[in-house]
Design a protein around this motif. Structure first.
Motif, PDB file in Angstrom:
ATOM      1  N   THR A   1      -5.756   3.913  -6.582  1.00  0.00           N
ATOM      2  CA  THR A   1      -6.519   4.553  -5.507  1.00  0.00           C
ATOM      3  C   THR A   1      -6.612   3.628  -4.298  1.00  0.00           C
ATOM      4  O   THR A   1      -6.449   2.408  -4.406  1.00  0.00           O
ATOM      5  CB  THR A   1      -7.937   4.886  -5.981  1.00  0.00           C
ATOM      6  OG1 THR A   1      -8.642   3.657  -6.257  1.00  0.00           O
ATOM      7  CG2 THR A   1      -7.904   5.754  -7.234  1.00  0.00           C
ATOM      8  N   GLU A   2      -6.897   4.236  -3.151  1.00  0.00           N
ATOM      9  CA  GLU A   2      -7.099   3.462  -1.933  1.00  0.00           C
ATOM     10  C   GLU A   2      -8.262   2.488  -2.094  1.00  0.00           C
ATOM     11  O   GLU A   2      -8.213   1.344  -1.634  1.00  0.00           O
ATOM     12  CB  GLU A   2      -7.378   4.417  -0.761  1.00  0.00           C
ATOM     13  CG  GLU A   2      -7.608   3.737   0.580  1.00  0.00           C
ATOM     14  CD  GLU A   2      -6.314   3.276   1.224  1.00  0.00           C
ATOM     15  OE1 GLU A   2      -6.397   2.463   2.165  1.00  0.00           O
ATOM     16  OE2 GLU A   2      -5.226   3.719   0.801  1.00  0.00           O
TER      17      GLU A   2
ATOM     18  N   VAL B   1      -0.145   3.360  -3.326  1.00  0.00           N
ATOM     19  CA  VAL B   1      -1.263   4.288  -3.134  1.00  0.00           C
ATOM     20  C   VAL B   1      -0.795   5.740  -3.019  1.00  0.00           C
ATOM     21  O   VAL B   1      -1.251   6.600  -3.780  1.00  0.00           O
ATOM     22  CB  VAL B   1      -2.126   3.868  -1.920  1.00  0.00           C
ATOM     23  CG1 VAL B   1      -3.199   4.911  -1.634  1.00  0.00           C
ATOM     24  CG2 VAL B   1      -2.769   2.507  -2.188  1.00  0.00           C
TER      25      VAL B   1
ATOM     26  N   GLU C   1       0.836  -1.205   0.000  1.00  0.00           N
ATOM     27  CA  GLU C   1       0.000   0.000   0.000  1.00  0.00           C
ATOM     28  C   GLU C   1       0.870   1.254   0.000  1.00  0.00           C
ATOM     29  O   GLU C   1       0.600   2.214  -0.730  1.00  0.00           O
ATOM     30  CB  GLU C   1      -0.917  -0.004   1.224  1.00  0.00           C
ATOM     31  CG  GLU C   1      -1.877   1.182   1.245  1.00  0.00           C
ATOM     32  CD  GLU C   1      -2.873   1.077   2.376  1.00  0.00           C
ATOM     33  OE1 GLU C   1      -3.842   1.847   2.375  1.00  0.00           O
ATOM     34  OE2 GLU C   1      -2.686   0.232   3.258  1.00  0.00           O
TER      35      GLU C   1
END
Length: 394
Positions: free
Chosen positions: A260-261, A254, A250
Motif C-alpha cells: 500500500t501507499e 504500489v 514506488e
C-alpha cells in the motif's frame, strides 16, 4: 604484481566500515564526507587525487554513489573481498534496522523526532569539513575555482537526474582543453587488485542480467524473480543517489498491488531515521512483501549492479587516469565534483537542517568540535543526537 590480502586487513576494513555504517547519517554527500574524514584524512588509505578520481567515477556510474565509493576503497585496500567486506560493514546495520522496522514498527512516524534533526545538523558539519578540504586540494587555481562555480550554479538551477552527468562531461572537455599540456605527475599508485578479464566478466554480467531478468520474469510465474528484476533494474538505471530511486520503487510496487501507499511512505520515514545508504530502503520493501528473506533478497538485488559496475570499471579507470591525454580532463572533473558537492550541501542538506539561528549555532559548535578539537565523528554523532533532542525543548 598483486599484493597479498591478509585476514587482518579484511577485519580492519570490516571494523571501520561497520563503525561508519552505525554513525553515517545524512545521505550520500554526507557519507562521502565521513569516508573522506576516516579513510583519507585519518588513515591515508588513498591520496586526495585518487579519492577524488574515485568519486568522479562513481558520479558517472548509475547506482548509489556513496556505496560504490565505499566498495571501491575496500577493493583498493584488499581486493574483491575487501570491497564485499566494506559494503557489508557499511550497509548491514541499516539493512537490519529497516527489516526490523518492517516487521515490528510499521506506521510509526520517526521523521520529525528531535534526535533525527540533530543528526541532520551533524551532516552539515561533516560535509562542510569535507568540502573545505577537497576544495583546497582540487581547486588551487582560478580556472578550476571557476569550473567549480559553474558546476555549483548549474546543478542548483537545473536539478534533474542527468544534470550531474552532463556537468561532469562538460567539465571533462573544458579541463582537457585547459590542461592538456599539464605535466603534473604526482599521482600516487591506485591499487586495484582486480584483473581486466574479471572486470570484463562483471560488465558482461551487468548488461546480461539487465536483459535476461525481464525475460525470465515474463516466462515464469515466480514472485522472487519478479522482485529481483524490479530491484535490480531500479539499482541499474538510477543516476543521482538514493532519493532518485524512491519514485522508481514506488512505481514498481504500489500500483501493482505489492504494497500500500501508506506502507511505502512509512518505510520512507524509517529509512530517514537510520544511518547508511538510502538504497537500503529496499530491505524494508522486501521485508514487507516477503519477510526477512525478502528483505535480504531485495538488498542483494538493488546493490548487485553497484558491485558489478565497480568491479568492472576500476581496473580500466586506473589506466585512463594515468594517460596524459586524460589527466587534464580529470582535473576539470575533480573541480566540478567540488561544485556539485557544494550544491548538494546547500540542497538538500543545508535547507532541510538549518531552519533557525539556533540550528546554525549548533552546527558551528559541531564543526568546531570536528575540525579544531579533532574529536572522532562518532562523538559528534552522539552529541548531535542529544543536542537535537534538547533543541526541541527550547
Amino acid at each position: 604484481m598483486k599484493k597479498k590480502i591478509s585476514f587482518k586487513a579484511l577485519l580492519e576494513i570490516l571494523f571501520i566500515s561497520t563503525r561508519l555504517g552505525l554513525t553515517s547519517f545524512g545521505g550520500p554527500v554526507a557519507h562521502l564526507g565521513y569516508f573522506h574524514n576516516e579513510y583519507i584524512r585519518r588513515r591515508k588509505w588513498l591520496d586526495e587525487k585518487s579519492y577524488a578520481d574515485l568519486v568522479a567515477l562513481c558520479q558517472f556510474l548509475p547506482g548509489p554513489a556513496s556505496s560504490q565509493v565505499g566498495i571501491g576503497i575496500g577493493v583498493m585496500r584488499a581486493g574483491v573481498l575487501g570491497g564485499i567486506v566494506s559494503f557489508i560493514g557499511f550497509t548491514l546495520p541499516s539493512v537490519i534496522a529497516l527489516i526490523v522496522f518492517a516487521l515490528i514498527l510499521q506506521g510509526i512516524d520517526v521523521a520529525d523526532a528531535g534526535w533525527i534533526h540533530g543528526l541532520k545538523i551533524v551532516a552539515v558539519a561533516v560535509v562542510a569539513h569535507a568540502i573545505v578540504g577537497m576544495a583546497q586540494k582540487l581547486t588551487p587555481d582560478l580556472k578550476r575555482k571557476t569550473l567549480a562555480l559553474l558546476a555549483l550554479v548549474s546543478t542548483l538551477l537545473w536539478q534533474t537526474a542527468f544534470t550531474q552527468v552532463g556537468v561532469i562531461l562538460i567539465a571533462a572537455f573544458i579541463g582537457f582543453l585547459l590542461y592538456k599540456e599539464n605535466n603534473d605527475s604526482d599521482d600516487a599508485d591506485l591499487q586495484v587488485p582486480i584483473s581486466k578479464r574479471f572486470a570484463l566478466v562483471c560488465l558482461s554480467l551487468f548488461f546480461g542480467l539487465l536483459v535476461l531478468l525481464p525475460i525470465l520474469r515474463e516466462t515464469t510465474a515466480l514472485n522472487w524473480i519478479a522482485m529481483f528484476d524490479s530491484f535490480y533494474r531500479s539499482g541499474s538505471l538510477v543516476f543521482g543517489g538514493g532519493h532518485v530511486v524512491l519514485p522508481l520503487l514506488e512505481r514498481e510496487f504500489v500500483p501493482t498491488g505489492w504494497m500500500t501507499e501508506e506502507a511505502f511512505l512509512a518505510g520512507y520515514g524509517a529509512a530517514q531515521a537510520v544511518p547508511g545508504p538510502l538504497f537500503t530502503f529496499a530491505a524494508y520493501l522486501g521485508a514487507v512483501m516477503n519477510g526477512w528473506q525478502g528483505g535480504l533478497l531485495a538488498t542483494i538485488a538493488i546493490f548487485l549492479p553497484a558491485f558489478l559496475l565497480i568491479f568492472g570499471t576500476l581496473p580500466f579507470w586506473d589506466t585512463l587516469r594515468r594517460n596524459p591525454k586524460i589527466k587534464g580532463a580529470l582535473m576539470g572533473v575533480n573541480a566540478a565534483v567540488v561544485g556539485i558537492l557544494i550544491s548538494a550541501f546547500y540542497q538538500p542538506i543545508w535547507t532541510s537542517s538549518i531552519l533557525t539561528p539556533i540550528d546554525f549555532a549548533f552546527a558551528a559548535i559541531l564543526f568546531t568540535m570536528l575540525v579544531y578539537y579533532k574529536l572522532s565523528p562518532w562523538i559528534i554523532v552522539i552529541v548531535g543526537a542529544i543536542g537535537g533532542s534538547l533543541l526541541t525543548l527550547i
